[in-house]
Design an enzyme around this catalytic site. Structure first.
Site, PDB file in Angstrom:
ATOM      1  N   SER A 247       0.727  -0.858   0.073  1.00 18.35           N
ATOM      2  CA  SER A 247       0.387  -0.199   0.406  1.00 18.35           C
ATOM      3  C   SER A 247       0.479   1.750  -0.024  1.00 18.35           C
ATOM      4  CB  SER A 247      -1.077   0.162   0.881  1.00 18.35           C
ATOM      5  OG  SER A 247      -0.357   0.285   2.431  1.00 18.35           O
ATOM      6  N   LYS A 248       0.156   2.470   0.167  1.00 21.17           N
ATOM      7  CA  LYS A 248       1.097   3.505  -0.220  1.00 21.17           C
ATOM      8  C   LYS A 248       1.596   3.665   1.226  1.00 21.17           C
ATOM      9  CE  LYS A 248      -2.145   6.506  -2.256  1.00 21.17           C
ATOM     10  NZ  LYS A 248      -3.045   7.474  -2.318  1.00 21.17           N
TER      11      LYS A 248
END
Ligand code: GLU
Length: 482
Positions: free
Chosen positions: A249-250
């Site tokens: 994810s980010k």
């Protein structure tokens, strides 16, 4: 049969690595079978879709070399087709209008929760009489269109990655919403519905997408059946995981393909690495290959079921392999944007191709990412350098100033500086002043580059000489006030 696959990104964000990897597998499969790769932009979510995200997705795919054969098609331009398809299912008695309000749905969910049951729609409006419908309409309720899902149905498909998959109708949450209402009747279609209508219409033979869509596939198969259409093959590819084994994810510092570009990865290296995220070639020791080479060997038999761990060190290694082996000409063109971004100006001799060739040849072996060129070549883009502590100490050593003066004098008599004449100057000073060569080399490095470590000294000197900075730096290094 012509193989036809598609990538169907939603333009609600920039091109993400997960979507790009799905694109890679679609592309490889299509090219392996001399089939077609279709691009379809799923932009029906008008609130979250943005044209700039579409642009970013198209640019990213082009940059990676993932060319498509048809499209981009936009779902928002196909709303009429979906409306007709909804009507078909209504006419066939396979779908119906559901007037349940959101308050009623909330209450239903609460009651199910209290009984410890999984939330699902209880199909309460499946068989409304015309009178009941009329009464709900008269109340001013709006509706959604639901597609009937038989709880007893068993849905089976042979996934190209995950083998036999079995789902039960009762696992799918009750009759599913396929479209919302609009003022003029049937409005916005929902993902699972539009995707099937499109995949049928576009004659998609293989649906290749992330495994997070597995539950959707079960629902979609029922829709294919409802339309009497041929069901495509499905391949659900493994998720990309971080080092802890969770979905990337980010937070892992990884977002979009444009970010990877900005971080200094080349398109070829990144796409090469993505190919290895879940797939391995028959010769699993082979790690560097072009998309075309991978396409020749690609099959789902060699795609893993298990998630693919994202490995920065490996990506860096692959990137460095590409950078170290590419032509200097190409590398010049690739690093210039990073220099420009850093504010470096290609002026004062730096615009000369011969100078750029010399500089890039010098730094090429030290680059892992293209952006590394910024730090490594800073000393060539600034008039003066800051002396590191080590360099300042070096310059204060006894005799160093005299030696550097000797170099300055020798340089004045020098018409043209090249590797041989630079070596001659050093020899001359060694001889005249009876210094050790190492001392002179270290002092020159300190004076010219401001540091004790860096690329080849003679080459660096020649580069600085070509843009008229060497004498300036030598003078500055022995000036009282440095
Ligand atoms: N628009 C969907 C997504 O971006 C497409 C999934 C699919 O390939 O069917 O996740």
């Amino acid at each position: 049969m012509t193989i036809k696959v598609r990538l169907a990104p939603s333009p609600t964000g920039n091109l993400h690595i997960g979507t790009a990897r799905t694109a890679v597998f679609n592309w490889l499969f299509a090219r392996h079978h001399h089939g077609k790769f279709v691009l379809r932009i799923e932009d029906t979510d008008v609130e979250r879709s943005r044209p700039e995200f579409t642009e970013n997705i198209l640019q990213g795919l082009r940059w990676l070399g993932l060319n498509w054969d048809e499209g981009p098609f936009f779902q928002t331009q196909r709303l009429e087709i979906y409306k007709q398809a909804v009507q078909t299912l209504l006419d066939r008695g396979l779908a119906y209008r559901c007037y349940t309000t959101s308050e009623e749905l909330d209450a239903l969910r609460e009651a199910q929760k209290a009984r410890g049951e999984a939330p699902r729609y209880d199909n309460r409006h499946r068989n409304l009489t015309p009178e009941q419908e009329a009464a709900y309409k008269a109340e001013g309720r709006s509706f959604v269109i639901r597609f009937k899902i038989d709880d007893d149905r068993e849905i089976v498909w042979n996934d190209l990655v995950r083998d036999k998959m079995v789902w039960r109708g009762s696992d799918l949450g009750g009759d599913m919403v396929i479209a919302r209402a609009a003022a003029d009747g049937i409005g916005q279609p929902l993902y699972n519905f539009a995707v099937v209508v499109d995949d049928i219409d576009m004659q998609i033979t293989h649906v290749i997408r992330g495994e997070d869509h597995i539950a959707n596939t079960a629902k979609q198969i029922l829709l294919y059946e409802a339309f009497g259409a041929k069901i495509p093959e499905f391949a659900h590819t493994p998720l990309i995981l971080n080092q802890e084994g969770r979905k990337l994810s980010k937070r892992d510092g990884v977002t979009s393909i444009s970010d990877f570009k900005q971080m200094g990865f080349t398109a070829e290296a990144l796409v090469n690495y993505m190919t290895l995220l879940g797939w391995s070639p028959p010769d699993s020791t082979q790690e560097i290959f072009t998309l075309q080479e991978a396409a020749q060997q690609f099959s789902f038999e060699r795609v893993n079921k298990a998630g693919a761990k994202f490995d920065w060190a490996k990506l860096d290694w692959i990137n460095s392999q590409y950078i170290h082996t590419m032509s200097v000409d190409k590398l010049i063109d690739l690093v210039i944007p990073y220099w420009e971004e850093a504010g470096y100006k290609l002026t004062g001799g730096r615009e000369e191709r011969s100078w750029l060739e010399r500089l890039v040849t010098l730094i090429q072996p030290s680059l892992t990412r293209l952006v590394d060129a910024v730090a490594i070549s800073k000393l060539f883009f600034t008039d003066t350098v800051e002396f590191s502590e080590e360099a300042a100490t070096q310059l204060k050593q006894e005799g160093v100033a005299t030696a550097i003066k000797g170099v300055i004098v020798a340089l004045q008599n020098q018409q043209e500086l090249n590797e041989a004449s630079a070596q001659d100057i050093i020899k001359k000073v060694v001889k005249e002043q009876n210094f050790k060569k190492g001392l002179i080399m270290r002092s020159l490095r300190a004076a010219l580059t401001g540091d004790m470590h860096g690329p080849d000294l003679i080459q660096s000197w020649l580069l600085l000489h070509q843009i008229g900075l060497d004498k300036l730096r030598l003078a500055k290094a022995i000036a009282e006030d440095n």
